[in-house]
Design a protein around this motif. Structure first.
Motif, PDB file in Angstrom:
ATOM      1  N   TYR A  62      82.532 -26.852  -2.156  1.00 27.28           N
ATOM      2  CA  TYR A  62      82.194 -28.232  -1.796  1.00 27.28           C
ATOM      3  C   TYR A  62      82.672 -29.219  -2.856  1.00 27.28           C
ATOM      4  O   TYR A  62      82.990 -30.354  -2.544  1.00 27.28           O
ATOM      5  CB  TYR A  62      80.685 -28.377  -1.571  1.00 27.28           C
ATOM      6  N   LYS A  63      82.748 -28.746  -4.109  1.00 25.55           N
ATOM      7  CA  LYS A  63      83.250 -29.594  -5.200  1.00 25.55           C
ATOM      8  C   LYS A  63      84.693 -30.001  -4.908  1.00 25.55           C
ATOM      9  O   LYS A  63      85.067 -31.164  -5.079  1.00 25.55           O
ATOM     10  CB  LYS A  63      83.167 -28.813  -6.501  1.00 25.55           C
ATOM     11  N   LYS A  64      85.472 -29.028  -4.445  1.00 27.57           N
ATOM     12  CA  LYS A  64      86.883 -29.321  -4.133  1.00 27.57           C
ATOM     13  C   LYS A  64      86.978 -30.301  -2.958  1.00 27.57           C
ATOM     14  O   LYS A  64      87.814 -31.200  -2.949  1.00 27.57           O
ATOM     15  CB  LYS A  64      87.620 -28.029  -3.791  1.00 27.57           C
ATOM     16  N   ILE A  65      86.130 -30.094  -1.957  1.00 32.47           N
ATOM     17  CA  ILE A  65      86.152 -30.989  -0.787  1.00 32.47           C
ATOM     18  C   ILE A  65      85.778 -32.403  -1.210  1.00 32.47           C
ATOM     19  O   ILE A  65      86.427 -33.374  -0.825  1.00 32.47           O
ATOM     20  CB  ILE A  65      85.174 -30.484   0.304  1.00 32.47           C
TER      21      ILE A  65
ATOM     22  N   VAL B  40      71.165 -28.641  -3.910  1.00 32.80           N
ATOM     23  CA  VAL B  40      71.516 -27.272  -4.287  1.00 32.80           C
ATOM     24  C   VAL B  40      72.173 -27.233  -5.667  1.00 32.80           C
ATOM     25  O   VAL B  40      71.873 -26.355  -6.482  1.00 32.80           O
ATOM     26  CB  VAL B  40      72.435 -26.645  -3.214  1.00 32.80           C
ATOM     27  N   SER B  41      73.037 -28.225  -5.962  1.00 38.41           N
ATOM     28  CA  SER B  41      73.716 -28.185  -7.258  1.00 38.41           C
ATOM     29  C   SER B  41      72.715 -28.409  -8.400  1.00 38.41           C
ATOM     30  O   SER B  41      72.857 -27.788  -9.464  1.00 38.41           O
ATOM     31  CB  SER B  41      74.848 -29.210  -7.316  1.00 38.41           C
TER      32      SER B  41
ATOM     33  N   ILE C  40      75.952 -22.754   1.068  1.00 44.26           N
ATOM     34  CA  ILE C  40      76.904 -21.679   0.764  1.00 44.26           C
ATOM     35  C   ILE C  40      78.155 -22.247   0.089  1.00 44.26           C
ATOM     36  O   ILE C  40      78.642 -21.711  -0.909  1.00 44.26           O
ATOM     37  CB  ILE C  40      77.263 -20.917   2.060  1.00 44.26           C
ATOM     38  N   LEU C  41      78.647 -23.391   0.618  1.00 36.56           N
ATOM     39  CA  LEU C  41      79.861 -23.989   0.047  1.00 36.56           C
ATOM     40  C   LEU C  41      79.623 -24.448  -1.391  1.00 36.56           C
ATOM     41  O   LEU C  41      80.522 -24.344  -2.234  1.00 36.56           O
ATOM     42  CB  LEU C  41      80.326 -25.169   0.905  1.00 36.56           C
ATOM     43  N   THR C  42      78.424 -24.974  -1.671  1.00 31.57           N
ATOM     44  CA  THR C  42      78.121 -25.413  -3.040  1.00 31.57           C
ATOM     45  C   THR C  42      78.022 -24.213  -3.975  1.00 31.57           C
ATOM     46  O   THR C  42      78.544 -24.248  -5.090  1.00 31.57           O
ATOM     47  CB  THR C  42      76.797 -26.205  -3.064  1.00 31.57           C
TER      48      THR C  42
END
Lengths: 151, 130
Positions: A76-79, A99-100, A69-71
Motif C-alpha cells: 500500500y505504501k507503493k500505491i 494498521v500502520s 494485507i496490503l499494508t
C-alpha cells in the motif's frame, strides 16, 4: 551566505511538483479503489442477501481487510506514493493509518504499544468525522423541521 | 500529442455506455394499468414487476438527474398505485437487489409456492435497515 541566498539555492534545487500529473494519478488511483469497492458491493448484492442500503457495511469491512494485507506486505505504501490523496481519501486510507500505526508500535507491547497507539493517526479522522456528522445531522434536522426537505 | 492523449483518455472515462431500457411485467398482461402509470412518469425509464396474489413488487430505473429524489419518486408511485388498486399491497423501489431478484424470478419462471416464497424473502430483505 545569508538566509535569502540559501533559500534561493534550495528553491532552485528542489524539483517542482507536477500538479497536473499528480492530479491525474490521484484521480486514477482513487477511481480504481472506488471501482473495486463498487464491484465488491455488486458482488454482495448479487450473491448474498444484501440490498443496496445494507451492502455498504460488508463492503467497507472487506476493503479494510484487503488494505490490512496490503499494508502488512508493504504494497500500500507503493500505491500511495503514486496515488497520493487518491489513496488516502477513501476508507482504505483510514485502514492504512490504523494498521500502520499498529505495526509501528508492536515492539512496545500489545497493551501500551498497539492498544495505546493504534488510533494515533486515525484518531483525528474519527473525531472530526463524528463532529461533522453531528453538524450535518443538525442542519438536516433544522431543514426538515422547516419543511425544505424530507427524511 | 501527450495532451491530446490525456484528453481522449478523459473522454473515454467520462462517457458511459447506456443500457437498453427494460419494461417487463410478470406474469404478463396482468395489470395493464400498472404499466400505464409507470410509463407516464418522466423520471422512470424502465421497470420490472412481479405479482403474486395481493403482493406486487415494482422495481423502477430512475433517470440519472432524478436520482437525488429517488425515495420521493418511489413513494409517489406507490401512493398512486395504491389509490388505483386498493386491494393490493405494493412495494416500489429502485434498489438493485429488487431488480436482480425480479429478473431471477422471470428467468426461472417461478410459480405458486416458489414464487410466494421468494416474494416474501425479497419483502423481508428490503425492510431491513442495517
Amino acid at each position: 551566505m545569508d538566509q535569502k541566498q540559501f533559500d534561493k539555492i534550495v528553491e532552485r534545487q528542489t524539483p517542482k511538483p507536477v500538479m497536473f500529473f499528480s492530479i491525474i494519478k490521484a484521480f486514477l488511483i482513487g477511481g480504481a479503489i472506488c471501482t473495486i469497492g463498487q464491484l465488491i458491493t455488486f458482488f454482495y448484492i448479487r450473491f448474498f442477501p444484501f440490498t443496496e442500503r445494507t451492502a455498504a457495511n460488508p463492503t467497507v469491512a472487506t476493503m479494510i481487510f484487503i488494505v490490512m494485507i496490503l499494508t502488512g506486505t508493504g504494497l500500500y505504501k507503493k500505491i500511495s506514493q503514486v496515488g497520493g490523496a487518491g489513496s488516502a481519501v477513501p476508507v482504505t486510507g483510514f485502514g492504512n493509518a490504523v494498521v500502520s500505526a499498529a505495526i509501528e508500535h508492536k515492539s512496545e507491547g500489545y497493551v501500551l504499544g498497539v492498544g495505546g497507539n493504534i488510533f494515533k493517526l486515525a484518531g483525528s479522522v474519527i473525531v472530526f468525522g463524528v463532529f461533522s456528522a453531528f453538524c450535518v445531522a443538525l442542519i438536516k434536522t433544522i431543514l426538515v423541521k422547516m419543511g425544505v426537505v424530507s427524511w | 500529442m501527450i495532451k491530446i492523449k490525456y484528453i481522449l483518455l478523459l473522454l473515454l472515462f467520462l462517457t458511459a455506455c447506456s443500457n437498453e431500457t427494460n419494461q417487463m411485467v410478470y406474469p404478463e398482461n396482468d395489470l395493464p394499468e400498472l404499466e400505464q402509470v409507470l410509463k407516464s412518469k418522466e423520471a422512470v425509464y424502465g421497470y420490472r414487476s412481479v405479482m403474486n396474489k395481493d403482493d406486487v413488487l415494482v422495481s423502477i430505473d430512475i433517470r440519472r438527474m432524478h436520482q437525488f429524489s429517488e425515495n420521493k419518486i418511489a413513494k409517489n408511485i406507490k401512493k398512486e398505485l395504491e389509490e388505483k388498486f386498493p386491494d393490493k399491497e405494493f412495494l416500489v423501489s429502485n434498489d438493485l437487489k429488487l431488480k436482480w431478484e425480479i429478473e431471477k424470478i422471470m428467468k426461472q419462471n417461478l410459480k405458486n409456492d416458489e414464487l410466494t416464497k421468494s416474494v416474501d424473502e425479497i419483502k423481508s430483505l428490503l425492510k431491513e435497515e442495517t
